[in-house]
Write a protein that holds these residues in place. Sequence first.
Motif, PDB file in Angstrom:
ATOM      1  N   CYS A 219      31.733  46.869  41.923  1.00  0.00           N
ATOM      2  CA  CYS A 219      31.233  45.937  42.633  1.00  0.00           C
ATOM      3  C   CYS A 219      29.924  46.063  42.664  1.00  0.00           C
ATOM      4  O   CYS A 219      29.318  47.064  42.626  1.00  0.00           O
ATOM      5  CB  CYS A 219      31.956  46.197  44.030  1.00  0.00           C
ATOM      6  SG  CYS A 219      31.266  44.644  45.366  1.00  0.00           S
TER       7      CYS A 219
ATOM      8  N   ASP B  33      34.749  36.957  40.833  1.00  0.00           N
ATOM      9  CA  ASP B  33      35.489  38.018  40.348  1.00  0.00           C
ATOM     10  C   ASP B  33      35.629  37.508  38.728  1.00  0.00           C
ATOM     11  O   ASP B  33      35.816  36.581  38.460  1.00  0.00           O
ATOM     12  CB  ASP B  33      37.069  38.033  40.828  1.00  0.00           C
ATOM     13  CG  ASP B  33      37.867  38.676  40.234  1.00  0.00           C
ATOM     14  OD1 ASP B  33      37.658  40.057  40.282  1.00  0.00           O
ATOM     15  OD2 ASP B  33      38.870  38.399  39.242  1.00  0.00           O
TER      16      ASP B  33
ATOM     17  N   ARG C 168      34.928  37.334  46.976  1.00  0.00           N
ATOM     18  CA  ARG C 168      34.018  37.730  46.149  1.00  0.00           C
ATOM     19  C   ARG C 168      34.132  37.000  44.682  1.00  0.00           C
ATOM     20  O   ARG C 168      35.202  36.556  43.989  1.00  0.00           O
ATOM     21  CB  ARG C 168      34.036  39.352  45.687  1.00  0.00           C
ATOM     22  CG  ARG C 168      33.600  40.430  46.788  1.00  0.00           C
ATOM     23  CD  ARG C 168      34.022  41.702  46.221  1.00  0.00           C
ATOM     24  NE  ARG C 168      33.744  42.868  47.244  1.00  0.00           N
ATOM     25  CZ  ARG C 168      34.016  43.819  47.139  1.00  0.00           C
ATOM     26  NH1 ARG C 168      34.849  44.387  46.267  1.00  0.00           N
ATOM     27  NH2 ARG C 168      33.916  44.953  48.070  1.00  0.00           N
TER      28      ARG C 168
ATOM     29  N   SER D 293      29.754  40.371  43.727  1.00  0.00           N
ATOM     30  CA  SER D 293      30.520  40.115  42.625  1.00  0.00           C
ATOM     31  C   SER D 293      31.372  41.502  42.248  1.00  0.00           C
ATOM     32  O   SER D 293      31.089  42.592  42.496  1.00  0.00           O
ATOM     33  CB  SER D 293      29.831  39.759  41.156  1.00  0.00           C
ATOM     34  OG  SER D 293      30.461  39.988  40.207  1.00  0.00           O
ATOM     35  N   GLN D 294      32.840  41.459  41.575  1.00  0.00           N
ATOM     36  CA  GLN D 294      33.433  42.487  41.403  1.00  0.00           C
ATOM     37  C   GLN D 294      34.155  42.138  40.134  1.00  0.00           C
ATOM     38  O   GLN D 294      34.061  41.082  39.398  1.00  0.00           O
ATOM     39  CB  GLN D 294      34.562  42.698  42.560  1.00  0.00           C
ATOM     40  CG  GLN D 294      35.628  41.656  42.384  1.00  0.00           C
ATOM     41  CD  GLN D 294      36.852  41.836  43.321  1.00  0.00           C
ATOM     42  OE1 GLN D 294      36.636  42.398  44.141  1.00  0.00           O
ATOM     43  NE2 GLN D 294      38.097  41.383  43.163  1.00  0.00           N
ATOM     44  N   VAL D 295      34.585  43.090  39.607  1.00  0.00           N
ATOM     45  CA  VAL D 295      35.310  43.120  38.175  1.00  0.00           C
ATOM     46  C   VAL D 295      36.460  44.527  38.281  1.00  0.00           C
ATOM     47  O   VAL D 295      35.834  45.671  38.689  1.00  0.00           O
ATOM     48  CB  VAL D 295      34.524  43.199  36.796  1.00  0.00           C
ATOM     49  CG1 VAL D 295      33.449  44.403  37.126  1.00  0.00           C
ATOM     50  CG2 VAL D 295      35.319  43.124  35.645  1.00  0.00           C
TER      51      VAL D 295
ATOM     52  N   ASP E  76      37.527  34.096  41.683  1.00  0.00           N
ATOM     53  CA  ASP E  76      37.407  34.471  43.151  1.00  0.00           C
ATOM     54  C   ASP E  76      38.304  35.629  43.409  1.00  0.00           C
ATOM     55  O   ASP E  76      39.562  35.071  43.514  1.00  0.00           O
ATOM     56  CB  ASP E  76      36.735  33.541  43.975  1.00  0.00           C
ATOM     57  CG  ASP E  76      37.791  32.736  44.544  1.00  0.00           C
ATOM     58  OD1 ASP E  76      38.387  32.994  45.681  1.00  0.00           O
ATOM     59  OD2 ASP E  76      38.148  31.641  43.997  1.00  0.00           O
ATOM     60  N   LYS E  77      38.048  36.456  44.312  1.00  0.00           N
ATOM     61  CA  LYS E  77      39.069  37.364  44.779  1.00  0.00           C
ATOM     62  C   LYS E  77      38.314  37.983  45.952  1.00  0.00           C
ATOM     63  O   LYS E  77      37.304  38.746  46.087  1.00  0.00           O
ATOM     64  CB  LYS E  77      39.491  38.333  43.639  1.00  0.00           C
ATOM     65  CG  LYS E  77      40.799  39.139  44.339  1.00  0.00           C
ATOM     66  CD  LYS E  77      41.207  39.906  42.973  1.00  0.00           C
ATOM     67  CE  LYS E  77      42.599  40.787  43.291  1.00  0.00           C
ATOM     68  NZ  LYS E  77      42.963  41.312  42.309  1.00  0.00           N
TER      69      LYS E  77
ATOM     70  N   THR F  39      37.844  49.615  40.227  1.00  0.00           N
ATOM     71  CA  THR F  39      37.120  48.198  40.645  1.00  0.00           C
ATOM     72  C   THR F  39      35.705  48.479  41.002  1.00  0.00           C
ATOM     73  O   THR F  39      34.992  49.571  41.470  1.00  0.00           O
ATOM     74  CB  THR F  39      37.714  47.927  42.120  1.00  0.00           C
ATOM     75  OG1 THR F  39      39.347  47.570  41.844  1.00  0.00           O
ATOM     76  CG2 THR F  39      36.843  46.890  42.478  1.00  0.00           C
TER      77      THR F  39
END
Length: 235
Positions: free
Chosen positions: A76, A171, A169, A206-208, A165-166, A74
């Motif tokens: 961020c 996503d 955040r 933001s995350q991925v 979004d998740k 993950t």
Amino acid sequence: MQNYQLLDWDSEVFGFGVAKIVPERLGLAELAMVLQELKNNQVKLVYWASDSQDNISQQAAQAQQGFLADRKVTYCMSLANQQPIFSGDNVIEEYNENMVSEGLEFLALQSGIYSRFKADPKISDEIFKKVYKLWIANSVNKRVAHAVLVAKKANNFAGMITLGDKNKRGDIGLLAVQPAYRGLKIGADLVYAGQKWFAEQHFNESQVVTQLDNKPACALYEKCGYAIEKIENFY
């Protein structure tokens, strides 16, 4: 608290019972108990995103013959004062069609080549394709994403990214670039466009989530300002 969650969507797509184990850390006795209960409930496939830093959990998964299908990482980043650095060579636009084009569907399949659905030998290629075709269809119709951005070259879909979004955040879901158009900074421009879109929607972060084995994707996200938040071993 129940240690597992039944997954209705996955079960429907796969055609049999699917569940996920919720705690990131479990000992051998606890894991064995959960797996037996799931087996009694006719669950055939179980996911466990375990804490990669917890040796007890890793030993328990291996003792129960868990298949390490994925090492999930993950990433961020804060969107505060973020200034995306676009190459200036690629036009990124939102995909507003109701139907999924053939080119967009191909990109969705490309985005999953490092996924657990592709890595697990017990999951057929037919099911892998079904999962990603449904994922992009549900992204286009905004069931699992808020927007789909695309890059085009010579009227071809050169790349795409899905944004949702998740955990409060912004996503990133799917990201892919056509093999013929790689090396043109399309991936970076798509990620920067995603960050800009998230900021406009007032997300602070933001995350991925991607695969640690997907070295090109990890390098891309780090280049675009993301830092590793956690790594999970996905059995």
